[in-house]
Design a protein around this motif. Sequence first.
Motif, PDB file in Angstrom:
ATOM      1  N   ARG A  70       0.818   0.180  -7.093  1.00 48.64           N
ATOM      2  CA  ARG A  70       0.836  -1.285  -7.005  1.00 48.64           C
ATOM      3  C   ARG A  70       1.556  -1.706  -5.715  1.00 48.64           C
ATOM      4  O   ARG A  70       2.596  -1.136  -5.353  1.00 48.64           O
ATOM      5  CB  ARG A  70       1.570  -1.850  -8.212  1.00 48.64           C
ATOM      6  N   PRO A  71       1.018  -2.670  -4.983  1.00 50.54           N
ATOM      7  CA  PRO A  71       1.677  -3.107  -3.740  1.00 50.54           C
ATOM      8  C   PRO A  71       3.090  -3.625  -4.003  1.00 50.54           C
ATOM      9  O   PRO A  71       3.375  -4.183  -5.072  1.00 50.54           O
ATOM     10  CB  PRO A  71       0.768  -4.238  -3.232  1.00 50.54           C
ATOM     11  N   HIS A  72       3.943  -3.450  -3.026  1.00 40.82           N
ATOM     12  CA  HIS A  72       5.307  -3.951  -3.144  1.00 40.82           C
ATOM     13  C   HIS A  72       5.279  -5.476  -3.242  1.00 40.82           C
ATOM     14  O   HIS A  72       4.376  -6.144  -2.711  1.00 40.82           O
ATOM     15  CB  HIS A  72       6.126  -3.504  -1.924  1.00 40.82           C
ATOM     16  N   LYS A  73       6.248  -6.031  -3.918  1.00 39.95           N
ATOM     17  CA  LYS A  73       6.262  -7.496  -4.128  1.00 39.95           C
ATOM     18  C   LYS A  73       6.313  -8.279  -2.816  1.00 39.95           C
ATOM     19  O   LYS A  73       5.927  -9.449  -2.770  1.00 39.95           O
ATOM     20  CB  LYS A  73       7.448  -7.873  -5.016  1.00 39.95           C
ATOM     21  N   ARG A  82      -2.762   1.560 -10.609  1.00 39.25           N
ATOM     22  CA  ARG A  82      -1.576   1.114 -11.349  1.00 39.25           C
ATOM     23  C   ARG A  82      -0.324   1.849 -10.883  1.00 39.25           C
ATOM     24  O   ARG A  82       0.779   1.304 -10.917  1.00 39.25           O
ATOM     25  CB  ARG A  82      -1.786   1.305 -12.846  1.00 39.25           C
ATOM     26  N   ALA A  90       0.340 -12.042  -0.402  1.00 37.83           N
ATOM     27  CA  ALA A  90      -0.639 -12.478  -1.405  1.00 37.83           C
ATOM     28  C   ALA A  90      -1.990 -11.815  -1.212  1.00 37.83           C
ATOM     29  O   ALA A  90      -2.686 -11.471  -2.182  1.00 37.83           O
ATOM     30  CB  ALA A  90      -0.772 -13.996  -1.346  1.00 37.83           C
ATOM     31  N   TRP A  97      -5.699  -5.849  -4.377  1.00 41.37           N
ATOM     32  CA  TRP A  97      -5.348  -4.849  -5.386  1.00 41.37           C
ATOM     33  C   TRP A  97      -5.841  -5.274  -6.775  1.00 41.37           C
ATOM     34  O   TRP A  97      -6.420  -4.476  -7.516  1.00 41.37           O
ATOM     35  CB  TRP A  97      -3.821  -4.674  -5.392  1.00 41.37           C
ATOM     36  N   GLU A  98      -5.644  -6.552  -7.101  1.00 42.04           N
ATOM     37  CA  GLU A  98      -6.081  -7.038  -8.411  1.00 42.04           C
ATOM     38  C   GLU A  98      -7.604  -7.032  -8.540  1.00 42.04           C
ATOM     39  O   GLU A  98      -8.148  -6.741  -9.615  1.00 42.04           O
ATOM     40  CB  GLU A  98      -5.538  -8.462  -8.636  1.00 42.04           C
ATOM     41  N   ALA A 147       4.548  -7.403  -0.164  1.00 41.99           N
ATOM     42  CA  ALA A 147       3.358  -7.018   0.607  1.00 41.99           C
ATOM     43  C   ALA A 147       2.495  -8.211   0.990  1.00 41.99           C
ATOM     44  O   ALA A 147       1.655  -8.119   1.891  1.00 41.99           O
ATOM     45  CB  ALA A 147       2.531  -6.014  -0.175  1.00 41.99           C
ATOM     46  N   LYS A 171      -2.780  -8.848   0.048  1.00 45.52           N
ATOM     47  CA  LYS A 171      -2.776  -7.457  -0.403  1.00 45.52           C
ATOM     48  C   LYS A 171      -2.756  -7.376  -1.929  1.00 45.52           C
ATOM     49  O   LYS A 171      -3.448  -6.564  -2.545  1.00 45.52           O
ATOM     50  CB  LYS A 171      -1.577  -6.723   0.188  1.00 45.52           C
ATOM     51  N   HIS A 172      -1.973  -8.236  -2.543  1.00 47.65           N
ATOM     52  CA  HIS A 172      -1.924  -8.280  -3.999  1.00 47.65           C
ATOM     53  C   HIS A 172      -3.273  -8.705  -4.572  1.00 47.65           C
ATOM     54  O   HIS A 172      -3.721  -8.177  -5.595  1.00 47.65           O
ATOM     55  CB  HIS A 172      -0.823  -9.240  -4.474  1.00 47.65           C
TER      56      HIS A 172
END
Length: 450
Positions: A395-398, A392, A402, A408-409, A400, A404-405
Amino acid sequence: MKRELPHNLAAERAVLGACLKSDTAFWGVADRLRADQFFHPLHQQVFSVIRDICTEGRLSLSLVASRLPAEDEEGRSMMSYLAVLLKDAEDVGSVEDFVPDIAEAAARRQLIHLAESVLKGVKAGEKGAMDLASEASAAILDVMQVASPKRPQRIGDLAQSVAGASRMANERDVMPGFGTGIPSLDEIVGRLLAGDLIFLVGSQGDGKSALAMQVGMHVAMSRPVLLCQMEMTAEQVAARELAAASGITVGDIQEGAFDFAQRDAMLQAQQWLAGPDMMVLDDSRMTIRQIRAHCIALRRTRGLGMLIIDQLDKIKSEGRHKDRFERLAEITGDLKVLAKDLMVPVLVLAQRTRGAQRRDDPTPQINDADAPSIERDGDIVLAVWRKESWLRQNRPHKDAGAEKHGNWETQLALCAGKAQVISLKHRRRKPFEERTLKWIGKLTRFEELT
């Protein structure tokens, strides 16, 4: 009229005469007597010279006399004085029989000087009562060491004692020390034994205070526990425990936001918390000396089963140090001495460095602790780590992407509500074992992961 200080000149002469007669006699008392425990100044000098010559390995009356003043205070030649000591020791029996008398008199003198020093400090008014009391408490421990010094023990005798205690525990089906109250944690930690210094390392928000308190409350069901809390107030500690026992969040308890059913749950939790013998001391500026004084006072009045300190870098040092690492090294060394003196498990919380959390692999390592000396002084070093908390915060940069996000999720979902406890050092067990526990954040509680 000045009162004469306690002393036993006859015992001093008997010991010195026996030591002059044989270096064997000296080595029989060398680990139990110091020169400054003799009352007569000349006796102090004679014992010091005998010690030095016996260390060199060539004891003789003439050599001892050559290193002392030519005459005693009455004008007799030193050789004559030593000869009288030697003659008087012919029929004294065992030299070791006189050691307690000399040590007792020295301890009484030390107590008199201590009382005078405390009185002088009180009248001066420069130090607070707590500081004076803690200094006096530490000085009294020194007096106890003078009055009853420790001696080396044969390994065979020690083994016999340990084996006897082990057989007794086996026959009575009673294990020594304390468990943690969490079975899977017991698997990697084992029993917390008297004299153990345990460090629990963790980052802010990973739950190290909660885990320490949970273990402490378990121990407090059978023995008194002292929590020296240097970060939270005693009321905040109590609110956390009410939350854990009632199922109501800390925020709702503090804001009074609960319904009728929750009121009953809180009342039951309050009644349950009256059982554990947990004592909380919330002072943010304590020294090891002051902590020791509180522990000794508690041990004499209620007993003491365990000490918890939250946390290491808040402990005040009394000397001057060139940097914080030297300061913390002295404190961890003093904590080890404290654990051995009190003969209870001492659990100390320590912070992870921020640099350790910025590694590609942030899994805790033993050199992550804020104080490197933890590895040297700790009998057990544990780390608690919540990957969820780390993710938390990272968190990857906005921008980064889809993928990578998504990764992470996925990782966040896998580790949600979980915490790892890792054994980084253990003197009695294999290190680097780890267990995963369930973390209930709103109640600041750990449970077995089902």
